[in-house]
Design a protein around this motif. Structure first.
Motif, PDB file in Angstrom:
ATOM      1  N   GLN A 210      16.283  -5.705  -2.998  1.00 34.99           N
ATOM      2  CA  GLN A 210      15.038  -6.596  -2.599  1.00 34.99           C
ATOM      3  C   GLN A 210      14.967  -6.414  -1.192  1.00 34.99           C
ATOM      4  OE1 GLN A 210      16.601  -9.594  -5.006  1.00 34.99           O
ATOM      5  NE2 GLN A 210      14.729  -9.407  -6.276  1.00 34.99           N
TER       6      GLN A 210
ATOM      7  N   GLU B 254      -3.093  -3.001  -8.965  1.00 30.51           N
ATOM      8  CA  GLU B 254      -2.580  -2.349  -7.839  1.00 30.51           C
ATOM      9  C   GLU B 254      -2.836  -0.720  -8.181  1.00 30.51           C
ATOM     10  OE1 GLU B 254      -1.672  -3.423  -5.248  1.00 30.51           O
ATOM     11  OE2 GLU B 254      -0.973  -5.445  -5.623  1.00 30.51           O
TER      12      GLU B 254
ATOM     13  N   GLN C 162       3.293   2.519  -2.573  1.00 33.31           N
ATOM     14  CA  GLN C 162       3.754   1.134  -2.180  1.00 33.31           C
ATOM     15  C   GLN C 162       5.251   0.792  -2.278  1.00 33.31           C
ATOM     16  OE1 GLN C 162       0.994  -2.065  -3.227  1.00 33.31           O
ATOM     17  NE2 GLN C 162      -0.300  -0.196  -4.072  1.00 33.31           N
TER      18      GLN C 162
ATOM     19  N   LEU D 179       7.913  -0.129   0.877  1.00 34.50           N
ATOM     20  CA  LEU D 179       8.623  -1.172   0.699  1.00 34.50           C
ATOM     21  C   LEU D 179      10.212  -1.113   1.003  1.00 34.50           C
ATOM     22  CD1 LEU D 179       7.036  -3.407  -2.170  1.00 34.50           C
ATOM     23  CD2 LEU D 179       7.060  -3.928   0.379  1.00 34.50           C
TER      24      LEU D 179
ATOM     25  N   TYR E  11       9.429  -1.872  -8.762  1.00 36.02           N
ATOM     26  CA  TYR E  11       8.252  -2.580  -7.851  1.00 36.02           C
ATOM     27  C   TYR E  11       8.311  -3.996  -8.090  1.00 36.02           C
ATOM     28  CZ  TYR E  11       3.522  -3.947  -6.215  1.00 36.02           C
ATOM     29  OH  TYR E  11       2.533  -4.399  -5.502  1.00 36.02           O
TER      30      TYR E  11
ATOM     31  N   LYS F 177      10.923  -5.828  -6.313  1.00 35.55           N
ATOM     32  CA  LYS F 177      11.141  -5.751  -4.926  1.00 35.55           C
ATOM     33  C   LYS F 177       9.859  -6.434  -4.088  1.00 35.55           C
ATOM     34  CE  LYS F 177      12.465  -1.694  -3.268  1.00 35.55           C
ATOM     35  NZ  LYS F 177      13.685  -1.874  -2.512  1.00 35.55           N
ATOM     36  N   VAL F 178       8.666  -6.617  -4.508  1.00 31.93           N
ATOM     37  CA  VAL F 178       7.590  -7.299  -3.900  1.00 31.93           C
ATOM     38  C   VAL F 178       7.961  -8.461  -3.436  1.00 31.93           C
ATOM     39  CG1 VAL F 178       5.847  -5.931  -4.686  1.00 31.93           C
ATOM     40  CG2 VAL F 178       6.666  -7.900  -6.016  1.00 31.93           C
ATOM     41  N   CYS F 179       7.447  -8.929  -2.209  1.00 32.31           N
ATOM     42  CA  CYS F 179       7.471 -10.167  -1.381  1.00 32.31           C
ATOM     43  C   CYS F 179       6.477 -11.018  -2.281  1.00 32.31           C
ATOM     44  CB  CYS F 179       7.074 -10.106  -0.314  1.00 32.31           C
ATOM     45  SG  CYS F 179       7.136 -11.976   0.624  1.00 32.31           S
TER      46      CYS F 179
ATOM     47  N   TYR G 182      11.551 -12.878  -3.274  1.00 34.72           N
ATOM     48  CA  TYR G 182      11.420 -11.678  -3.668  1.00 34.72           C
ATOM     49  C   TYR G 182      11.506 -11.469  -4.992  1.00 34.72           C
ATOM     50  CZ  TYR G 182      11.371 -10.766   1.460  1.00 34.72           C
ATOM     51  OH  TYR G 182      11.081 -11.000   2.739  1.00 34.72           O
TER      52      TYR G 182
ATOM     53  N   PRO H 279       1.354 -10.156  -4.373  1.00 36.39           N
ATOM     54  CA  PRO H 279       1.820  -9.163  -3.203  1.00 36.39           C
ATOM     55  C   PRO H 279       0.897  -8.729  -2.303  1.00 36.39           C
ATOM     56  CG  PRO H 279       2.713  -8.790  -5.483  1.00 36.39           C
ATOM     57  CD  PRO H 279       1.812  -9.912  -5.835  1.00 36.39           C
ATOM     58  N   GLN H 280      -0.313  -8.708  -2.661  1.00 41.55           N
ATOM     59  CA  GLN H 280      -1.067  -8.233  -1.593  1.00 41.55           C
ATOM     60  C   GLN H 280      -1.361  -9.170  -0.541  1.00 41.55           C
ATOM     61  OE1 GLN H 280      -5.631  -8.110  -1.683  1.00 41.55           O
ATOM     62  NE2 GLN H 280      -5.589  -6.070  -2.447  1.00 41.55           N
TER      63      GLN H 280
ATOM     64  N   THR I 261       8.235  -8.220   4.155  1.00 43.47           N
ATOM     65  CA  THR I 261       8.375  -6.922   3.327  1.00 43.47           C
ATOM     66  C   THR I 261       9.270  -5.711   3.922  1.00 43.47           C
ATOM     67  OG1 THR I 261       6.347  -6.282   4.512  1.00 43.47           O
ATOM     68  CG2 THR I 261       5.998  -7.442   2.695  1.00 43.47           C
TER      69      THR I 261
END
Length: 748
Positions: free
Chosen positions: A66, A107, A146, A150, A188, A191-193, A199, A228-229, A317
């Motif tokens: 992460q 996404e 993406q 990351l 994904y 992992k994303v913030c 996370y 996440p965006q 990120t």
């Protein structure tokens, strides 16, 4: 054929004049164009593969990790993982199909059709950007790209290069070759913030709703998919939920277009309030995984994050490894001393402390406040944000330091502590005892912190040269410049004072304070930070100021005898200013001191300046300084300062005094070899007056600047205006001058 047997060519079949060779020319142009295009394609392909060959490696463990920013102290101990929440990794079976569908729909709706990069998506994104038709929902990068970004790349703007884009595409193709679509989605989603230092969507489900992913409804899962965006705007726990609601609805509409849900299901989910089901206790995510109490390092970490963001990094990120200059043991000692070891007036009485290393400017420890509420994260950092009057701690850096640097004054220079009116006014400058002590040496005036001699020294130096000296120490004037009153009260932060006094400690070099020693990005690139110094004064000035400031701790008339430490070679200065509204006590109390290894600046007072520090508690600053300096010198004992060869010690009136070698002030003295040249106070005054006259004759620029400074100070002091703020910081609008011109009462 003609009657005579000859043949006539018809006009229709006759070649046109000038038309010969046109066909071949067109073919040549087409051929050249195709050849050029082919060459460009080959060159671009070669460049792509050249860049791709130097792409960082990417492993399954890296894809699973992460992307949290980790911050270390100076001994490589983890002090903070951004947000410091407990992190949970979702297995394939724990991720609802609805969440996967929502992520793909918003996404990368062609996720299941491409192989890591999507030419159709890239082309559509480019056209939308050209014609300004993009709705902001999907860009040119696939979900796989993406994930790669990351995992191994920084999001810093300076890293957004064609080379980086090529490497990103190459790695995306490789990821697609080695992992299934479901694995990529799982990587994904984990992992994303997700905002607020969270996370991964499993952790986010607990943080926002206190539930597992499979317990969330359609609206809540769509909310998570949309975060996440832009984690700052799209999470549902912010005060203004308008953007989070809009984003959730965009996700639901995208799911309808992709035929994952019906329009009726989307309408029902949109009717649900975005805050429905939010858990204020944040589920099971409150566990601290660093072993370091967050509040202890809060102020320091806040400044580290600010420096990272100023460098262009996305701390949410980029998955950075940040090594700092923090001495964790000293930080813990400072925190404990301020919160339980030293007596303060009450829990509302505050402090700001900065500790720097005089050798390089590294910020060793920092305290932004005390008795801070547990819910406050990255709150007011009084070590850098407070802009309070420094009181008499201004005297060494604005009055006496410049007097030695530019006028070559000796420590025995006679100064007059007699009745003084601010130029152009009938307002008298006073000390805390409302007394005047007549003629005294510069050393005695500084050790006893007398106000009038300090301002007289500043008048002789001139505001122009005093400003130059301060700028060399990292303290710059506000738009109105400095005035005479600043000689006994500068508006500065503890960090500025710590760094300024550090120049005395190291022999005259100012080092800009800094927190970070190195940054390592996910692709293995390391950026190191080093000291940035510039000589601010001569070694003679630094040593002579230090020699005088030792007396603040050791002299019977010193103002910080309660902070003296046996066996510690230290120098320093105290500072206070009178309270507002005529109340008793002081408004601000300072203690700034240093050894050769550490410079410590402590401010104490109340955030609301209308409240005064009661008598007795103005010493809290001294005692807090004593506690941290005792610890610091105990772990890194400093030797005494060595007198430079540009300074000589003489015996004057039976006391050891210092003078710059070969200066006019040294005339008639020998180095501590005889007391025959000792003089009485009256002869001292005559001698210094004569020397002053000689100095003004010898130095036209000095006389000119002093004269212009007097005019300037007269104008600036014609009305009791508050000293101008420094370093472009905003002056506290409620601060006003007191009877001593906004400076510190003498002896404080």
């Amino acid at each position: 054929m003609n009657n005579d047997g000859t043949t006539t060519t018809s006009r229709r079949n006759r070649p046109r004049s000038g038309g010969q060779g046109k066909g071949p020319l067109i073919k040549k142009i087409i051929g050249w164009t195709l050849s050029i295009c082919l060459l460009i394609f080959v060159a671009l392909a070669a460049l792509f593969f050249f860049w791709a060959s130097s792409a960082p490696t990417i492993s399954e463990s890296a894809l699973k990790s992460q992307s949290t920013t980790t911050i270390y102290d100076d001994s490589d101990k983890v002090i903070s993982r951004l947000g410091a929440q407990k992190r949970e990794y979702a297995s394939q079976s724990e991720i609802p199909a609805t969440l996967k569908n929502a992520v793909v729909a918003i996404e990368d709706r062609r996720f299941y059709k491409h192989h890591g990069i999507d030419p159709v998506r890239i082309g559509g994104s480019a056209i939308a950007d050209i014609f300004h038709r993009s709705n902001g929902m999907q860009g040119g990068s696939t979900l796989t790209q993406q994930l790669v970004k990351l995992t191994v790349f920084s999001t810093s703007a300076k890293d957004q290069t064609l080379k980086r884009k090529a490497q990103e595409a190459w790695l995306a193709l490789n990821v697609e070759r080695h992992f299934s679509k479901q694995d990529i989605l799982k990587f994904y989603i984990n992992k994303v913030c997700m905002g607020n230092g969270v996370y991964g969507m499993k952790t986010a489900a607990q943080y926002y709703y206190g539930k597992n992913l499979d317990e969330l409804d359609l609206a809540q899962l769509a909310t998570l998919a949309g975060i996440p965006q832009s984690p700052t705007y799209y999470n549902p726990a912010v005060d203004d939920t308008k953007y989070a609601t809009q984003r959730r609805n965009q996700v639901l509409d995208a799911m309808v277009r992709s035929k994952y849900i019906t329009a009726a299901q989307a309408k029902s989910a949109k009717a649900e309030n975005i805050t429905s089901g939010l858990d204020e206790d944040h589920g099971n995510t409150s566990e601290n995984t660093t072993g370091v109490k967050e509040k202890i390092v809060d102020a320091y970490v806040k400044e580290v994050l600010a420096q990272l963001q100023a460098q262009g990094y996305n701390v949410n990120t980029d998955g950075l490894k940040v090594h700092t200059n923090l001495d964790l043991a000293a930080q813990e000692e400072l925190y404990n001393a301020a919160n339980s070891g030293v007596a303060f007036q009450n829990d509302s009485m505050q402090t700001g402390v900065a500790v720097t290393d005089p050798h390089n400017g590294q910020v060793v420890a920092m305290l932004g406040g005390r008795k801070i509420d547990d819910n406050v994260i990255y709150g007011l950092n009084r070590a850098v944000q407070s802009n309070r009057s420094s009181g008499s701690t201004a005297k060494p850096i604005m009055d006496y330091g410049p007097a030695i640097e530019y006028l070559h004054w000796p420590t025995y220079k006679a100064l007059s502590d007699t009745k003084f009116y601010w130029p152009g006014t009938s307002k008298a400058l006073r000390d805390w005892d409302n007394k005047y002590k007549g003629t005294m040496t510069m050393r005695s005036a500084l050790v006893q912190s007398r106000n009038v001699p300090a301002i007289r020294a500043l008048q002789d130096v001139g505001l122009s040269r005093a400003t130059t000296f301060l700028k060399g120490l990292g303290i710059t004037p506000g738009k109105n410049g400095f005035n005479l009153q600043n000689g006994i009260g500068l508006y500065v932060s503890p960090l500025q004072m710590s760094a300024a006094y550090a120049a005395f400690a190291n022999g005259g070099t100012y080092y800009k304070p800094y927190y970070i020693s190195s940054i390592t990005t996910q692709d293995g690139k390391t950026i190191t930070f080093d000291k940035h110094g510039k000589r601010a004064m001569t070694k003679a000035t630094a040593y002579m100021i230090t020699d005088m400031l030792k007396g603040v701790f050791t002299d019977s008339n010193g103002t910080a005898t309660d902070a003296n430490l046996s066996g510690v070679h230290q120098a320093g200065k105290t500072g206070t200013d009178e309270p507002m509204y005529g109340t008793s006590g002081v408004m601000d109390s300072w203690m700034v001191g240093y050894t050769k290894n550490y410079s410590v600046a402590v401010w104490t007072g109340f955030d609301n300046p209308k409240y005064a520090v009661a008598e007795g508690y103005e010493k809290s600053a001294h005692l807090l300084y004593k506690a941290i300096m005792s610890f610091l010198d105990g772990q890194n004992h400093a030797s005494d300062w060595t007198m430079p060869d540009t300074v000589e010690a003489i015996s004057y009136s039976g006391h050891r005094e210092l003078v710059i070698r070969d200066s006019k002030w040294a005339f008639g003295f020998t180095e501590m070899s005889s007391t025959s040249h000792s003089s009485s106070a009256s002869s001292l005054l005559r001698s210094s007056s004569s020397s002053s006259e000689k100095e003004s004759t010898d130095s036209a620029s000095s006389s000119s600047q002093s004269s212009s400074a007097s005019s300037a100070s007269s104008a600036s002091a014609s009305a009791p205006s508050t000293p101008a703020p420094n370093n472009n910081q905003t002056q506290n609008s409620t601060a006003t001058n007191t009877s001593n011109g906004g400076g510190a009462p003498a002896g404080q």
